[in-house]
Design a protein around this motif. Sequence first.
Motif, PDB file in Angstrom:
ATOM      1  N   GLN A   1       0.845  -1.211  -0.116  1.00 43.68           N
ATOM      2  CA  GLN A   1       0.280  -0.038   0.052  1.00 43.68           C
ATOM      3  C   GLN A   1       0.909   1.276  -0.099  1.00 43.68           C
ATOM      4  O   GLN A   1       1.785   1.177   0.848  1.00 43.68           O
ATOM      5  N   ARG A   2       0.596   2.258  -1.113  1.00 39.12           N
ATOM      6  CA  ARG A   2       1.389   3.587  -1.116  1.00 39.12           C
ATOM      7  C   ARG A   2       0.405   4.713  -0.998  1.00 39.12           C
ATOM      8  O   ARG A   2      -0.779   4.430  -1.872  1.00 39.12           O
ATOM      9  N   VAL A   3       1.098   5.820  -0.670  1.00 40.14           N
ATOM     10  CA  VAL A   3       0.321   7.078  -1.263  1.00 40.14           C
ATOM     11  C   VAL A   3       1.058   7.619  -2.467  1.00 40.14           C
ATOM     12  O   VAL A   3       2.198   7.690  -2.114  1.00 40.14           O
ATOM     13  N   ARG A   4       0.212   7.451  -3.450  1.00 42.40           N
ATOM     14  CA  ARG A   4       1.209   7.784  -4.524  1.00 42.40           C
ATOM     15  C   ARG A   4       0.861   9.776  -4.712  1.00 42.40           C
ATOM     16  O   ARG A   4      -0.043  10.224  -4.229  1.00 42.40           O
ATOM     17  N   LEU A   5       2.277  10.449  -5.158  1.00 42.69           N
ATOM     18  CA  LEU A   5       2.379  11.999  -5.032  1.00 42.69           C
ATOM     19  C   LEU A   5       2.603  12.630  -6.357  1.00 42.69           C
ATOM     20  O   LEU A   5       3.348  11.579  -7.208  1.00 42.69           O
ATOM     21  N   ILE A   6       2.066  13.545  -6.618  1.00 41.56           N
ATOM     22  CA  ILE A   6       2.373  14.268  -7.828  1.00 41.56           C
ATOM     23  C   ILE A   6       2.981  15.711  -7.429  1.00 41.56           C
ATOM     24  O   ILE A   6       2.364  16.309  -6.642  1.00 41.56           O
ATOM     25  N   GLU A   7       4.020  15.725  -7.579  1.00 44.45           N
ATOM     26  CA  GLU A   7       4.730  17.125  -7.249  1.00 44.45           C
ATOM     27  C   GLU A   7       4.871  17.148  -5.847  1.00 44.45           C
ATOM     28  O   GLU A   7       4.602  18.311  -5.223  1.00 44.45           O
ATOM     29  N   GLY A   8       5.027  16.117  -5.044  1.00 48.59           N
ATOM     30  CA  GLY A   8       5.217  16.027  -3.479  1.00 48.59           C
ATOM     31  C   GLY A   8       3.692  16.079  -2.929  1.00 48.59           C
ATOM     32  O   GLY A   8       3.738  15.837  -1.870  1.00 48.59           O
ATOM     33  N   GLU A   9       2.561  16.203  -3.601  1.00 48.19           N
ATOM     34  CA  GLU A   9       1.326  16.280  -2.809  1.00 48.19           C
ATOM     35  C   GLU A   9       0.481  14.886  -2.978  1.00 48.19           C
ATOM     36  O   GLU A   9       0.610  14.405  -4.120  1.00 48.19           O
ATOM     37  N   PRO A  10      -0.238  14.397  -2.026  1.00 44.38           N
ATOM     38  CA  PRO A  10      -0.836  13.226  -2.247  1.00 44.38           C
ATOM     39  C   PRO A  10      -1.792  13.253  -3.193  1.00 44.38           C
ATOM     40  O   PRO A  10      -2.802  14.302  -3.450  1.00 44.38           O
TER      41      PRO A  10
END
Length: 255
Positions: free
Chosen positions: A131-140
């Motif tokens: 399980q991961r939190v995927r981030l875009i530009e460091g934001e969840p």
Amino acid sequence: MAGESYAIPPKDRAVEGILWYIQHHRLAGGDRLPAERVLCEEIGVSRTALRAGITRLISCGTLESRRGSGTYVCPPKPLNIFQETYNFSDAVLSAGLHPSSRLISAEVVEADEASAKKFGLTAGDPIFRMQRVRLIEGEPASIETAHVNLSLCPTLPEHDYTQESLYDVLLHEGGVRVEHGRERVSISRLNAEEAELLQQDEGTPVFYQSSLEFDKDMRFVEHCKSVILPTKFRFADNGEKNGMRSVAGEQWLKQ
């Protein structure tokens, strides 16, 4: 556009007009829209309709309002085209953005009877659950829970998936490439745990995606469940067969 006649409601006309203005003037993420008076004259709508159109585009993440400053174009959102896209990182990179992950958990479990039947495995077969939190530009952007067929690549648990791509590891160490898949997308709302991980309010509307992925021989590779913020990610269908790109519709899908 002013002076043309339309058979669509003013709010819808305003939405289309704003999108036309952004494209025509080549505005990019972070660029500011002109004053309301200028934009109304340019696209031929009233201020009431314009404000309604802006509100709609803010709600879907195309625009953002900055208090005391104006209305700005949001950065592009990654696009998952069902027939073409299997990799979160690739979709984010294609939008010119930086993907990363925060690992919540990773473990090897045994397939129970229900999972084995669903995945075409045998009860007791090893599964790598992550399980991961995927981030875009460091934001969840999403919470992703993956169940991967460990027999295809036994070294999966040895890697750091905050730095590495799961699909890259599967390809380079297991020779496994996802080539077929089935996906379902629905609407859900964040529960308390999900809201904390995504730094959102409980009850925020989200996409819920469930996918089954297979290799060229239709061997089960991955089952993934994702909770995705609509302000961070988009989905589209190109109307083609699985694995096929639609050249004619590519530009329209990515608008």
